[in-house]
Design a protein around this motif. Structure first.
Motif, PDB file in Angstrom:
ATOM      1  N   PHE A   1       0.838  -1.106   0.004  1.00 11.12           N
ATOM      2  CA  PHE A   1       0.034   0.076   0.090  1.00 11.12           C
ATOM      3  C   PHE A   1       1.092   1.246  -0.016  1.00 11.12           C
ATOM      4  CE2 PHE A   1      -4.561  -1.026   0.737  1.00 11.12           C
ATOM      5  CZ  PHE A   1      -4.441  -2.310   0.736  1.00 11.12           C
ATOM      6  N   PRO A   2       0.489   2.443  -0.350  1.00 11.07           N
ATOM      7  CA  PRO A   2       1.231   3.369  -0.692  1.00 11.07           C
ATOM      8  C   PRO A   2       1.323   4.041   0.667  1.00 11.07           C
ATOM      9  CG  PRO A   2      -1.027   4.012  -1.519  1.00 11.07           C
ATOM     10  CD  PRO A   2      -0.855   2.420  -1.258  1.00 11.07           C
TER      11      PRO A   2
ATOM     12  N   ARG B   1      -6.763   7.172   1.028  1.00  9.84           N
ATOM     13  CA  ARG B   1      -5.516   6.723   0.164  1.00  9.84           C
ATOM     14  C   ARG B   1      -5.394   5.223  -0.088  1.00  9.84           C
ATOM     15  NH1 ARG B   1      -0.329   7.022   1.525  1.00  9.84           N
ATOM     16  NH2 ARG B   1      -0.936   7.995   3.555  1.00  9.84           N
ATOM     17  N   LEU B   2      -5.639   4.673   1.248  1.00 15.26           N
ATOM     18  CA  LEU B   2      -5.279   3.188   0.854  1.00 15.26           C
ATOM     19  C   LEU B   2      -6.661   2.616   0.319  1.00 15.26           C
ATOM     20  CD1 LEU B   2      -4.235   2.114   4.688  1.00 15.26           C
ATOM     21  CD2 LEU B   2      -2.774   2.669   2.876  1.00 15.26           C
TER      22      LEU B   2
ATOM     23  N   MET C   1      -8.170   3.912  -1.969  1.00 14.04           N
ATOM     24  CA  MET C   1      -7.846   4.241  -3.743  1.00 14.04           C
ATOM     25  C   MET C   1      -6.938   3.078  -4.164  1.00 14.04           C
ATOM     26  SD  MET C   1      -9.835   6.642  -4.871  1.00 14.04           S
ATOM     27  CE  MET C   1     -10.972   6.450  -3.364  1.00 14.04           C
ATOM     28  N   HIS C   2      -6.074   2.693  -3.139  1.00 15.80           N
ATOM     29  CA  HIS C   2      -4.919   1.664  -3.767  1.00 15.80           C
ATOM     30  C   HIS C   2      -5.679   0.422  -3.792  1.00 15.80           C
ATOM     31  CE1 HIS C   2      -1.459  -0.508  -4.130  1.00 15.80           C
ATOM     32  NE2 HIS C   2      -1.779  -1.443  -3.106  1.00 15.80           N
TER      33      HIS C   2
END
Lengths: 199, 199
Positions: A18-19, B28-29, B31-32
Motif C-alpha cells: 500500500f502507498p 488513500r488506502l 484508492m489503492h
C-alpha cells in the motif's frame, strides 16, 4: 521480520504494497489484524471484495460509481452545462466537500506526464472533447493540481479547448486561507502577488 | 467523504479503525484497493484470513505462532535456561533481529498499568513463575520498555523473583548507538551518566 510465523509475514508483505506503508507500519497493521475481532476483520474483507466487485467508473464522467452513471451525473438539480475537470476521483470528493461547485465533473484519470509516457491519448481528454461536442457545455473549470504536471495538463487543455464556443477557467492559486505568510513558499507568494485583485 | 459510493465509504471506515490510520490515509488506502490488481487483493484477503485462523499464542512463551509450541521454544539449539521477558510479540521480533539473544522468551502480553486496570493477574506473570519453577531457569532478562509502565513492570518482576534461585537482569539504558549527544533527552543522559562503566 523473518521471526514471525509465515502467515504473518505474508500479511506484512501484502500490507507493505500500500502507498505510504513501510515495513514497520505494515508490521503494526498486521498486529492490529491479530488483535481485532473476527467480526471486524470479516467486515474489512467484505468491504475489500465489494469495492473490487462493485465499483466501476461512471460512463459519463469517469468518477468512481456503483452504478453505470454516477450520482452526480444523474442528479438533475446540478448545472449540466458546467464541467469541472479534475485528475482523480479523490480530487472530485475534495471539491464536493468544499461545497463550492454545483456543476458536473470530468475525471481525467491521470495527468499528462511525458516522463512517465502519459500523453493526451492516455487520459480521458478525447472523452472530454466528446462531451463538450455532445452536451451543451458552457464552461469548463480546469481544476488539475498546481504542480508541474497539473499545470501543464491545464495549459494543454486550455489550448485544445480554445476553438470551442465555451468559457475555460482555471481555479485560483495563492496563499491558502488561514495561512501564515511567512510559511508560504516563494512560488505561491509570487503567484498570489502576480494575480492580485482590486478590492 | 459521503461523496464516495457506499462500498468505498464502508472500506474507508474499516481501514480507519487501524492504529495510526486517520480518515485521509484510509481514503488513500481505499484508492489503492481500487487500483490494485484483483490478484493482489485476493492475496491480501487470504493473508488476513490465514492470520485470523492460524495464528495462536505459543502455549509456553505466548509468542505468536502457527504451531502450539513456537519455533524458538522448540529449538533445541537455544539456551533453555535463560528467559527474556518482553511485553509484546513485536518486542521479541526486534530482539531476534538484533541477533543478541540466544535463550528463550516469555511474552507478558501487556504491561502493568494500574491506570488502565491492568494488574499482575492480567498479564502472563503467573505463567512466568510457573516456568521458573518447572523449567531449570538460571537467568531472567527483563526487557520491558523503558517508559514508566515498562520500568514499573520490570521493578515489580525483580521484586517477585528475588526469592527464586536465579539471576535477574535488566537490559541497559543509555544513549542510543550512533546517537548525537545533543539530541538525547535529559532523562536518558542522566541514566547513561549514572550507569557509566569503567573502561
Amino acid at each position: 521480520m523473518s521471526h514471525y510465523p509465515s502467515s504473518i509475514l505474508k500479511l506484512i508483505e501484502s500490507l507493505s504494497k500500500f502507498p505510504g506503508i513501510g515495513e514497520k507500519t505494515a508490521e503494526r497493521l498486521a498486529m492490529h489484524v491479530l488483535r481485532a475481532s473476527n467480526k471486524e476483520m470479516a467486515q474489512l474483507i467484505i468491504s475489500v471484495k465489494e469495492v473490487k466487485e462493485k465499483i466501476k467508473l461512471c460512463s459519463s464522467c469517469f468518477a468512481l460509481s456503483d452504478t453505470s452513471i454516477c450520482k452526480i451525473c444523474s442528479d438533475q438539480a446540478r448545472t449540466a452545462s458546467v464541467l469541472c475537470v479534475v485528475e482523480q476521483p479523490a480530487d472530485m470528493v475534495a471539491i464536493e466537500k468544499s461545497g463550492s461547485f454545483y456543476g458536473r465533473y470530468h475525471i481525467l484519470q491521470g495527468v499528462l506526464s511525458p516522463m512517465n509516457g502519459v500523453g493526451p491519448e492516455n487520459i480521458r481528454i478525447k472523452e472530454l472533447i466528446d462531451r463538450i461536442t455532445d452536451e451543451d457545455i458552457k464552461e469548463v473549470v480546469l481544476a488539475t493540481s498546481t504542480n508541474v504536471e497539473g499545470e501543464a495538463t491545464a495549459a494543454y487543455l486550455a489550448e485544445r479547448l480554445k476553438n470551442y464556443n465555451l468559457k475555460v477557467s482555471r481555479i485560483a492559486s495563492g496563499v491558502p486561507m488561514g495561512g501564515d505568510l511567512k510559511y508560504v513558499d516563494q512560488v505561491t507568494l509570487k503567484k498570489a502577488m502576480d494575480t492580485r485583485h482590486a478590492l
